[in-house]
Scaffold this motif. Structure first.
Motif, mmCIF file in Angstrom:
data_model
loop_
_atom_site.group_PDB
_atom_site.id
_atom_site.type_symbol
_atom_site.label_atom_id
_atom_site.label_comp_id
_atom_site.label_asym_id
_atom_site.label_seq_id
_atom_site.Cartn_x
_atom_site.Cartn_y
_atom_site.Cartn_z
ATOM 1 N N ARG A 8 0.819 -1.206 0.000
ATOM 2 C CA ARG A 8 0.000 0.000 0.000
ATOM 3 C C ARG A 8 0.853 1.256 0.000
ATOM 4 N NH1 ARG A 8 -2.567 -0.048 6.150
ATOM 5 N NH2 ARG A 8 -0.589 0.143 7.285
ATOM 6 N N ASN A 9 2.026 1.204 0.665
ATOM 7 C CA ASN A 9 2.919 2.357 0.651
ATOM 8 C C ASN A 9 3.535 2.553 -0.730
ATOM 9 O OD1 ASN A 9 2.364 2.679 3.354
ATOM 10 N ND2 ASN A 9 4.231 1.638 4.051
ATOM 11 N N ILE A 10 3.893 1.449 -1.386
ATOM 12 C CA ILE A 10 4.451 1.547 -2.743
ATOM 13 C C ILE A 10 3.409 2.123 -3.695
ATOM 14 C CG2 ILE A 10 5.401 0.221 -4.662
ATOM 15 C CD1 ILE A 10 6.450 -1.794 -2.627
ATOM 16 N N ASN A 11 2.170 1.645 -3.597
ATOM 17 C CA ASN A 11 1.118 2.155 -4.482
ATOM 18 C C ASN A 11 0.858 3.630 -4.246
ATOM 19 O OD1 ASN A 11 0.933 -0.478 -5.354
ATOM 20 N ND2 ASN A 11 -0.934 -0.939 -4.215
ATOM 21 N N ARG A 12 0.783 4.030 -2.991
ATOM 22 C CA ARG A 12 0.414 5.409 -2.669
ATOM 23 C C ARG A 12 1.516 6.395 -3.029
ATOM 24 N NH1 ARG A 12 0.264 5.468 3.116
ATOM 25 N NH2 ARG A 12 2.491 5.901 2.885
ATOM 26 N N ASP A 13 2.757 6.074 -2.699
ATOM 27 C CA ASP A 13 3.848 7.049 -2.827
ATOM 28 C C ASP A 13 4.571 6.978 -4.170
ATOM 29 O OD1 ASP A 13 3.247 7.759 -0.234
ATOM 30 O OD2 ASP A 13 4.757 6.439 0.652
ATOM 31 N N ASN A 70 -6.558 10.499 11.577
ATOM 32 C CA ASN A 70 -5.318 10.202 12.301
ATOM 33 C C ASN A 70 -4.087 10.777 11.610
ATOM 34 O OD1 ASN A 70 -6.712 8.683 14.271
ATOM 35 N ND2 ASN A 70 -6.693 6.876 12.941
ATOM 36 N N GLY A 71 -4.293 11.505 10.508
ATOM 37 C CA GLY A 71 -3.180 12.112 9.801
ATOM 38 C C GLY A 71 -2.487 11.218 8.803
ATOM 39 N N ARG A 72 -3.014 10.005 8.581
ATOM 40 C CA ARG A 72 -2.387 9.086 7.634
ATOM 41 C C ARG A 72 -2.819 9.416 6.212
ATOM 42 N NH1 ARG A 72 -4.013 3.566 10.667
ATOM 43 N NH2 ARG A 72 -5.988 4.736 10.661
ATOM 44 N N ARG A 73 -1.886 9.271 5.288
ATOM 45 C CA ARG A 73 -2.172 9.572 3.892
ATOM 46 C C ARG A 73 -2.961 8.451 3.243
ATOM 47 N NH1 ARG A 73 3.737 10.463 1.765
ATOM 48 N NH2 ARG A 73 4.011 8.738 3.219
ATOM 49 N N ARG A 74 -3.971 8.850 2.471
ATOM 50 C CA ARG A 74 -4.828 7.903 1.789
ATOM 51 C C ARG A 74 -4.898 8.252 0.312
ATOM 52 N NH1 ARG A 74 -5.389 3.554 5.097
ATOM 53 N NH2 ARG A 74 -6.056 4.190 7.190
#
Length: 548
Positions: free
Chosen positions: A434-439, A460-464
């Protein structure tokens, strides 16, 4: 005073053996009259301390101490009953057992009603606690068809047998219903999910359990969770399907959710047999039919793969930490699952000492390329942040690598520390998809016009990130691209299944076609197939400078 039951059975006519002070007796079947009781050491139990009591209600015999103290009897169902010996002698049996067996072996009398001799019996539908009554006509009181007392009794027995009253199946159904404890769907679902992961025979993987858990939490428990398991039938499923349609879920998703509900109902068993056997009617449920053409199975074209790789290469030159370029080469060029690509390790020059005496394909100590990077040994996959086994048993395989890709991989692997992950985080753990896809991945796809995404931060401040345009999973679209390319190059289907880790069907593929040992044939096929895209793999220059 504690009395413990031995050899307990709820069948009518059985003998309950009870003894004091944890001494479990047996009875002498050859004895005439009352059975003699023996202790473990063979000594006779003092007759003055025991008395036999016959309870006419259930046909049980109990050995009781001749004491006026209250007796606690531990029943076979797990509950206890405290009573005075006098109450037992008067035939007052355990209230819980009476409730449990209410309706069993009904002793029915003939009644006159509306000029007919009738008999009334009680019944209870599965999943309901209230009893209902039903009256059956035996014969007229007078006139044509009238019967005498003996004939009426015989006719009553025949009518009740035809209705299934006092039959073994009816009594067993009531016992099985009590065994289920009126368990709700939600309670049984939790038991089933836990047993599915811990059983020895075909346990489900953690990824599969996570999907089932999501179905239960978001779709099944809100609708069926509070229902008794016995009430989950075709009517309940029909209501479930309607609610899932209202949520505008895909037909395949609805079918998978209903499949989980069926597994939960079938998981409750007594003596290895299903307690609630169902004849599921998909037409009555109005279950949707899956059209393969409408399914979400996107596959990149060779032109799209070339555009993605060109954009990913430019990003890798500017940002060396972005590994989308290398992952795209491995996933799109070899047809791996993204979790299998993230689990690749740098080959240790010593090798795995444990597997030298075993077959190489049985090794579970990590996926790695061969020394010349011409073969990738797939042994593990990443789920979450943990290294697990592949999705299926067929996922353990050897994938042949074209020389054009192997030459670049040899340069990329050369500067890596042996025994570590090829794609890892700062702490050395596997990268999260999910981090690879998002960033990294979605920005590249947006730049080339293949995706349009919405980005925000939760409470919570997390990127979506969420895709607004474009269907399917980008990584799996690369895997489908590889499969399509191999098929267009007329590669044997059995070899395609081996490279992709798909299951083998039929006796011919399972037992007769042995392609794994034909290294020359495999190398010829992989070279003839090539990569399928026009992008020429090469190492970004900044990567070489950084490695130096």
């Amino acid at each position: 005073m504690q009395l413990f039951c031995v050899n307990i059975s709820l069948h009518i006519g059985q003998i309950y053996h009870v003894a004091c002070n944890d001494n479990f007796p047996s009875y002498d079947k050859a004895a005439v009259g009352l059975p003699r009781l023996f202790l473990k050491d063979g000594k006779n139990l003092n007759p003055a301390e025991t008395a036999w009591v016959w309870t006419s209600m259930w046909g049980h015999k109990i050995a009781l101490a001749a004491s006026k103290d209250e007796i606690t009897v531990e029943m076979c169902r797990g509950h206890t009953w405290c009573a005075m010996p006098g109450k037992i002698q008067q035939g007052r049996w355990c209230p819980e057992c009476k409730r449990l067996h209410s309706g069993d072996s009904q002793r029915l009398s003939i009644q006159d009603m509306n000029k007919n001799w009738t008999v009334v019996y009680r019944y209870r539908n599965p999943g309901e606690s209230a009893w209902k009554k039903k009256r059956l006509i035996i014969c007229p009181i007078s006139g044509p068809g009238a019967m005498g007392p003996l004939e009426r009794e015989r006719r009553k027995i025949a009518v009740l047998e035809r209705a299934g009253v006092n039959s073994q199946e009816t009594i067993q159904a009531q016992v099985d219903e009590h065994l289920s404890g009126y368990v709700t769907f939600q309670q049984q679902a939790g038991i089933w999910l836990k047993e599915s992961q811990t059983r020895n025979r075909n346990p489900i993987s953690e990824a599969t359990a996570s999907g089932y858990r999501s179905y239960l939490q978001h779709h099944l428990n809100p609708v069926l969770g509070e229902l008794p398991l016995s009430a989950v039938d075709n009517n309940a499923m029909k209501g479930l399907v309607k609610k899932l349609r209202d949520k505008k879920l895909a037909p395949k998703t609805i079918i998978e959710i209903v499949k989980v509900a069926k597994l939960v109902v079938a998981s409750l068993k007594a003596n290895g047999e299903e307690v609630y056997k169902r004849a599921w009617n998909h037409d009555y449920m109005d279950l949707p039919i899956v059209d393969p053409e409408d399914q979400n199975s996107e596959a990149w074209t060779p032109e799209q793969m070339t555009v993605i790789l060109d954009a990913a290469f430019e990003t890798a030159v500017k940002k060396p930490k972005n590994v989308v370029y290398w992952l795209s080469l491995v996933v799109g060029g070899l047809g791996l699952r993204i979790g299998e690509a993230l689990a690749i390790k740098v080959r240790d020059s010593v090798g795995c000492p444990h597997c030298k005496s075993l077959k190489p394909r049985k090794c579970q100590h990590g996926s790695a390329f061969s020394e010349d990077c011409r073969v990738l040994h797939v042994r593990q996959s990443v789920y979450g942040r943990k290294l697990k086994g592949p999705k299926t048993k067929n996922g353990i395989r050897d994938v042949d690598v074209p020389e054009s890709l192997a030459a670049i991989l040899r340069k990329y692997v050369a500067g890596k520390r042996p025994g570590t992950l090829l794609f890892k985080s700062r702490s050395g753990n596997p990268l999260q998809q999910r981090n690879i896809n998002r960033d990294w991945l979605h920005p590249i796809l947006e730049n080339v016009g293949l995706r349009k995404a919405e980005r925000w931060r939760d409470k919570n401040g997390r990127r979506r990130v969420r895709c607004l345009e474009g269907e399917g999973v980008a990584w799996h679209a690369m895997r489908r691209f590889r499969c399509t390319h191999l098929d267009t190059q007329l590669i044997p289907e059995s070899l395609i299944k081996i490279w992709l880790g798909h299951g083998k069907k039929g006796v011919t593929e399972q037992s007769y076609i042995k392609v794994m040992g034909r290294m020359d044939t495999r190398k010829t096929c992989v070279e003839n197939a090539g990569l399928g895209f026009s992008h020429v793999p090469h190492v970004p220059r900044i990567r070489l400078a950084t490695a130096a």
